[in-house]
Design an enzyme around this catalytic site. Structure first.
Site, PDB file in Angstrom:
ATOM      1  N   HIS A 177       3.436  -1.331   4.231  1.00 63.48           N
ATOM      2  CA  HIS A 177       2.358  -1.637   4.974  1.00 63.48           C
ATOM      3  C   HIS A 177       1.002  -1.652   4.242  1.00 63.48           C
ATOM      4  CE1 HIS A 177      -0.316  -1.848   8.722  1.00 63.48           C
ATOM      5  NE2 HIS A 177      -0.879  -1.080   8.150  1.00 63.48           N
ATOM      6  N   GLU A 178       0.840  -0.521   3.642  1.00 60.37           N
ATOM      7  CA  GLU A 178      -0.549  -0.389   2.845  1.00 60.37           C
ATOM      8  C   GLU A 178      -0.543  -1.556   1.846  1.00 60.37           C
ATOM      9  OE1 GLU A 178      -2.781   1.220   3.813  1.00 60.37           O
ATOM     10  OE2 GLU A 178      -1.545   2.208   5.417  1.00 60.37           O
ATOM     11  N   HIS A 224      -2.096  -4.568   2.843  1.00 62.81           N
ATOM     12  CA  HIS A 224      -3.335  -4.683   3.000  1.00 62.81           C
ATOM     13  C   HIS A 224      -3.770  -5.013   1.211  1.00 62.81           C
ATOM     14  CE1 HIS A 224      -4.060  -3.509   6.847  1.00 62.81           C
ATOM     15  NE2 HIS A 224      -3.486  -2.115   6.725  1.00 62.81           N
ATOM     16  N   HIS A 268      -6.081  -8.458   0.395  1.00 62.46           N
ATOM     17  CA  HIS A 268      -7.165  -8.275  -0.391  1.00 62.46           C
ATOM     18  C   HIS A 268      -7.134  -9.187  -1.416  1.00 62.46           C
ATOM     19  CE1 HIS A 268     -10.055  -5.964  -3.315  1.00 62.46           C
ATOM     20  NE2 HIS A 268     -10.705  -6.697  -2.707  1.00 62.46           N
TER      21      HIS A 268
END
Length: 238
Positions: free
Chosen positions: A108-109, A112, A116
Site C-alpha cells: 500500500h505504501e 503512494h 508520486h
C-alpha cells in the site's frame, strides 16, 4: 434542571454532543476492526517466505523507482511514504515481516510512491492542502470559542470556515488511500506475490484500514455539523 452550555441567564442541555458521540463510536468501531483484522492476518505468512522489505523493493523497482529508501519507523501501523524525503517507512509490526498483513501494508505504501512518481492529481492536491488543514486544525477551535464567549457570531463563523479545511483535507485523502490500496492489491496479484487466501487476507486488511479514513471523515463532518448548529442556535438566541 438543565445541563450543558449556558448563554446569558440560563443553562441548556447541549443535545448536539450526541453528534460527537456518534462520530466517536464510528471511529472506535473502525479502529477496533482494523486492529483485529491486522492481528489476524499478521499470523498468516506468505507461501514464498518473502519479507515486507523484499516485496516493497520489488514493487518499487518494477515501477522504475530506484531513488526511494525503505526505512524502519517506531510504532504500530505508523507506516507512511514521505514524498518530500522520498522515504518509505515501515513500522515495527511490518518491517522485515513475512505475514500477509505486513506485505499488504508495505505494498500500500508503495502505491503512494507510485502515485508520486506518476504525479497523481489527488495526491498532489492533498499535499498542497496540508498547510490549510493544519491552520484549520489549530486555529478554528480557539476562534470559535472566542466568538461564542464574546457573543460574536461572525467570529465564530470564521472559525467554522477554517474548520472546513480539515474536512476538505480528509475528503481529498479518501481517493488517495483507496487508489493506493487498489494499486497494491493489483500488483500483488499480477506478480503472484500473494495468491488465493493470502491475497484475500491482504484485501481484508487494506479494506479495514481504508475504513478508518472513512470513519475519520464522518467524525469530522459530525463535529462540523455540531459547530454549525451551536453557532446558528446562538445567532437565533441573539
Amino acid at each position: 434542571m438543565y445541563y450543558g452550555y449556558g448563554y446569558g441567564m440560563g443553562y441548556h442541555f447541549d443535545w448536539t454532543i450526541i453528534l460527537v458521540l456518534i462520530g466517536a463510536l464510528v471511529s472506535g468501531i473502525a479502529s477496533i476492526n482494523v486492529n483485529r483484522t491486522y492481528s489476524k492476518y499478521s499470523r498468516v505468512g506468505n507461501y514464498r517466505g518473502l519479507t515486507s522489505n523484499q516485496v516493497a523493493e520489488h514493487i518499487l523497482h518494477a515501477a522504475g523507482i530506484y531513488d526511494v529508501r525503505i526505512e524502519r519507523v517506531r510504532g504500530n501501523l505508523t507506516d507512511h511514504y514521505s514524498p518530500k524525503e522520498k522515504v518509505l517507512r515501515l513500522s515495527d509490526a511490518v518491517y522485515g515481516r513475512t505475514s500477509v498483513a505486513a506485505i499488504g501494508v508495505a505494498a500500500h505504501e508503495c502505491g503512494h510512491a507510485i502515485q508520486h512518481q506518476e504525479d497523481y492529481a489527488p495526491l498532489r492536491m492533498r499535499s498542497a492542502s496540508v498547510p490549510l488543514a493544519s491552520i484549520g486544525s489549530w486555529v478554528s477551535w480557539p476562534v470559535i470559542v472566542i466568538g461564542l464567549l464574546i457573543g460574536s457570531t461572525p467570529i465564530a463563523q470564521v472559525g467554522i470556515f477554517l474548520f472546513t479545511f480539515v474536512v476538505l483535507f480528509q475528503l481529498i485523502t479518501l481517493p488517495v488511500e483507496f487508489d493506493a490500496s487498489a494499486r497494491a492489491l493489483r500488483i500483488l496479484e499480477q506478480d503472484r506475490i500473494l495468491e488465493g487466501e493470502e491475497h484475500r487476507g491482504a484485501t481484508k486488511v487494506l479494506k479495514a484500514a481504508a475504513m478508518t479514513y472513512v470513519a475519520a471523515l464522518f467524525t469530522t463532518i459530525m463535529q462540523l455539523l455540531r459547530l454549525v448548529l451551536l453557532v446558528n442556535g446562538r445567532s437565533r438566541d441573539d
